[in-house]
Design a protein around this motif. Structure first.
Motif, mmCIF file in Angstrom:
data_model
loop_
_atom_site.group_PDB
_atom_site.id
_atom_site.type_symbol
_atom_site.label_atom_id
_atom_site.label_comp_id
_atom_site.label_asym_id
_atom_site.label_seq_id
_atom_site.Cartn_x
_atom_site.Cartn_y
_atom_site.Cartn_z
ATOM 1 N N LYS A 167 -25.267 -45.970 46.896
ATOM 2 C CA LYS A 167 -25.133 -45.082 48.062
ATOM 3 C C LYS A 167 -24.685 -43.683 47.635
ATOM 4 O O LYS A 167 -25.167 -42.679 48.161
ATOM 5 C CB LYS A 167 -24.130 -45.681 49.050
ATOM 6 N N MET A 168 -23.792 -43.613 46.647
ATOM 7 C CA MET A 168 -23.269 -42.331 46.195
ATOM 8 C C MET A 168 -24.326 -41.523 45.427
ATOM 9 O O MET A 168 -24.491 -40.325 45.663
ATOM 10 C CB MET A 168 -22.049 -42.546 45.289
ATOM 11 N N GLU A 217 -21.848 -49.331 46.545
ATOM 12 C CA GLU A 217 -21.134 -48.042 46.595
ATOM 13 C C GLU A 217 -21.768 -47.030 45.646
ATOM 14 O O GLU A 217 -21.960 -45.862 46.017
ATOM 15 C CB GLU A 217 -19.664 -48.233 46.204
ATOM 16 N N GLN A 218 -22.066 -47.464 44.433
ATOM 17 C CA GLN A 218 -22.630 -46.559 43.435
ATOM 18 C C GLN A 218 -24.030 -46.092 43.837
ATOM 19 O O GLN A 218 -24.348 -44.908 43.704
ATOM 20 C CB GLN A 218 -22.669 -47.244 42.059
#
Length: 132
Positions: free
Chosen positions: A29-30, A26-27
Protein backbone atom coordinates in the motif's frame (compact mmCIF):
# COMPACT_ATOMS: atom_id res chain seq x y z
CA UNK A 1 32.12 -11.16 10.88
CA UNK A 2 28.90 -9.38 11.72
CA UNK A 3 25.97 -11.71 12.22
CA UNK A 4 22.79 -10.37 10.69
CA UNK A 5 19.75 -11.44 12.67
CA UNK A 6 16.40 -11.94 11.07
CA UNK A 7 13.12 -10.68 12.43
CA UNK A 8 10.37 -13.22 13.01
CA UNK A 9 6.86 -11.97 13.74
CA UNK A 10 5.15 -13.66 16.65
CA UNK A 11 1.79 -13.38 18.36
CA UNK A 12 1.86 -14.35 22.03
CA UNK A 13 5.24 -15.99 21.49
CA UNK A 14 4.07 -18.12 18.55
CA UNK A 15 5.02 -17.44 14.94
CA UNK A 16 1.82 -16.74 13.02
CA UNK A 17 1.10 -15.80 9.42
CA UNK A 18 -1.17 -12.79 10.07
CA UNK A 19 1.65 -10.34 10.95
CA UNK A 20 3.52 -11.24 7.75
CA UNK A 21 0.39 -10.79 5.64
CA UNK A 22 -0.31 -7.45 7.36
CA UNK A 23 3.29 -6.33 6.82
CA UNK A 24 3.18 -7.18 3.10
CA UNK A 25 -0.13 -5.35 2.74
CA UNK A 26 1.28 -2.25 4.49
CA UNK A 27 4.41 -2.22 2.34
CA UNK A 28 2.52 -2.70 -0.92
CA UNK A 29 0.00 0.00 0.00
CA UNK A 30 2.85 2.39 0.84
CA UNK A 31 5.05 1.78 -2.21
CA UNK A 32 2.59 0.51 -4.84
CA UNK A 33 -0.73 2.23 -4.13
CA UNK A 34 -2.11 1.48 -7.61
CA UNK A 35 -1.84 -2.29 -7.18
CA UNK A 36 -5.13 -4.04 -6.52
CA UNK A 37 -5.26 -6.91 -4.07
CA UNK A 38 -6.31 -9.96 -6.06
CA UNK A 39 -6.49 -12.57 -3.29
CA UNK A 40 -5.34 -13.24 0.25
CA UNK A 41 -5.37 -16.76 1.68
CA UNK A 42 -4.00 -17.41 5.13
CA UNK A 43 -6.69 -18.42 7.58
CA UNK A 44 -6.42 -21.96 8.97
CA UNK A 45 -3.18 -22.62 7.08
CA UNK A 46 -0.54 -24.64 8.89
CA UNK A 47 3.14 -23.72 9.25
CA UNK A 48 2.49 -20.02 8.59
CA UNK A 49 1.60 -20.78 4.97
CA UNK A 50 -0.17 -18.02 3.07
CA UNK A 51 -0.59 -16.42 -0.30
CA UNK A 52 -1.30 -12.83 -1.17
CA UNK A 53 -1.61 -11.62 -4.72
CA UNK A 54 -1.84 -8.27 -6.45
CA UNK A 55 -2.63 -7.16 -9.95
CA UNK A 56 -1.40 -4.10 -11.80
CA UNK A 57 -2.58 -3.78 -15.39
CA UNK A 58 -1.95 -7.29 -16.76
CA UNK A 59 0.87 -8.05 -14.30
CA UNK A 60 0.30 -10.38 -11.36
CA UNK A 61 2.50 -10.18 -8.26
CA UNK A 62 2.29 -13.02 -5.74
CA UNK A 63 3.89 -13.47 -2.33
CA UNK A 64 3.61 -17.17 -1.49
CA UNK A 65 4.74 -18.76 1.76
CA UNK A 66 4.82 -22.56 1.56
CA UNK A 67 7.03 -25.28 3.04
CA UNK A 68 9.11 -22.80 5.03
CA UNK A 69 10.09 -20.47 2.19
CA UNK A 70 8.52 -17.29 0.91
CA UNK A 71 8.66 -16.73 -2.82
CA UNK A 72 7.90 -13.80 -5.07
CA UNK A 73 6.23 -14.49 -8.41
CA UNK A 74 5.84 -11.79 -11.05
CA UNK A 75 4.00 -12.81 -14.20
CA UNK A 76 2.12 -11.37 -17.14
CA UNK A 77 -0.23 -13.75 -18.93
CA UNK A 78 1.50 -16.60 -17.09
CA UNK A 79 5.03 -15.65 -18.17
CA UNK A 80 7.88 -14.23 -16.12
CA UNK A 81 9.70 -11.16 -17.46
CA UNK A 82 12.31 -12.00 -20.10
CA UNK A 83 14.96 -10.13 -18.11
CA UNK A 84 14.29 -11.94 -14.82
CA UNK A 85 15.98 -14.96 -13.29
CA UNK A 86 14.95 -16.39 -9.92
CA UNK A 87 18.46 -17.75 -9.40
CA UNK A 88 20.37 -14.60 -10.36
CA UNK A 89 17.99 -11.82 -9.37
CA UNK A 90 16.30 -13.18 -6.25
CA UNK A 91 18.39 -15.95 -4.72
CA UNK A 92 21.77 -14.35 -5.43
CA UNK A 93 20.37 -10.92 -4.54
CA UNK A 94 19.30 -12.20 -1.12
CA UNK A 95 22.69 -13.83 -0.54
CA UNK A 96 24.41 -10.56 -1.48
CA UNK A 97 22.06 -8.40 0.62
CA UNK A 98 22.19 -10.65 3.70
CA UNK A 99 25.71 -12.16 3.54
CA UNK A 100 25.33 -14.43 6.55
CA UNK A 101 22.19 -16.11 5.24
CA UNK A 102 22.50 -19.82 4.54
CA UNK A 103 22.35 -20.14 0.71
CA UNK A 104 20.33 -23.36 0.97
CA UNK A 105 17.66 -21.67 3.09
CA UNK A 106 17.90 -18.08 1.86
CA UNK A 107 14.16 -17.58 1.42
CA UNK A 108 13.02 -18.53 4.92
CA UNK A 109 10.14 -16.36 6.05
CA UNK A 110 11.28 -13.24 7.90
CA UNK A 111 10.83 -9.47 7.70
CA UNK A 112 14.18 -8.98 5.95
CA UNK A 113 13.22 -11.24 3.02
CA UNK A 114 9.93 -9.39 2.58
CA UNK A 115 11.87 -6.11 2.66
CA UNK A 116 14.23 -7.50 0.02
CA UNK A 117 11.28 -8.40 -2.24
CA UNK A 118 9.68 -4.97 -1.81
CA UNK A 119 12.99 -3.21 -2.55
CA UNK A 120 13.57 -5.48 -5.54
CA UNK A 121 10.15 -4.56 -6.91
CA UNK A 122 10.72 -0.84 -6.27
CA UNK A 123 14.01 -0.98 -8.21
CA UNK A 124 13.09 -3.39 -10.99
CA UNK A 125 9.33 -3.37 -11.59
CA UNK A 126 9.40 -0.68 -14.28
CA UNK A 127 12.36 -2.33 -16.04
CA UNK A 128 10.77 -5.74 -16.66
CA UNK A 129 10.61 -6.76 -20.32
CA UNK A 130 7.66 -8.90 -21.35
CA UNK A 131 6.90 -11.16 -24.29
CA UNK A 132 4.61 -9.46 -26.80
Amino acid sequence: MEVIMVTKFKVNGVERNEPYVDYIKEQVKMFFPLWEENYCIYEDKCNCNFGIGYKYNDIEIDFVQDRGSIELHVTKKGNEPKNFSWENDIRQGIINAIPDVNPEWCCLLCKEIIDFYINFLKERFDTFVWED
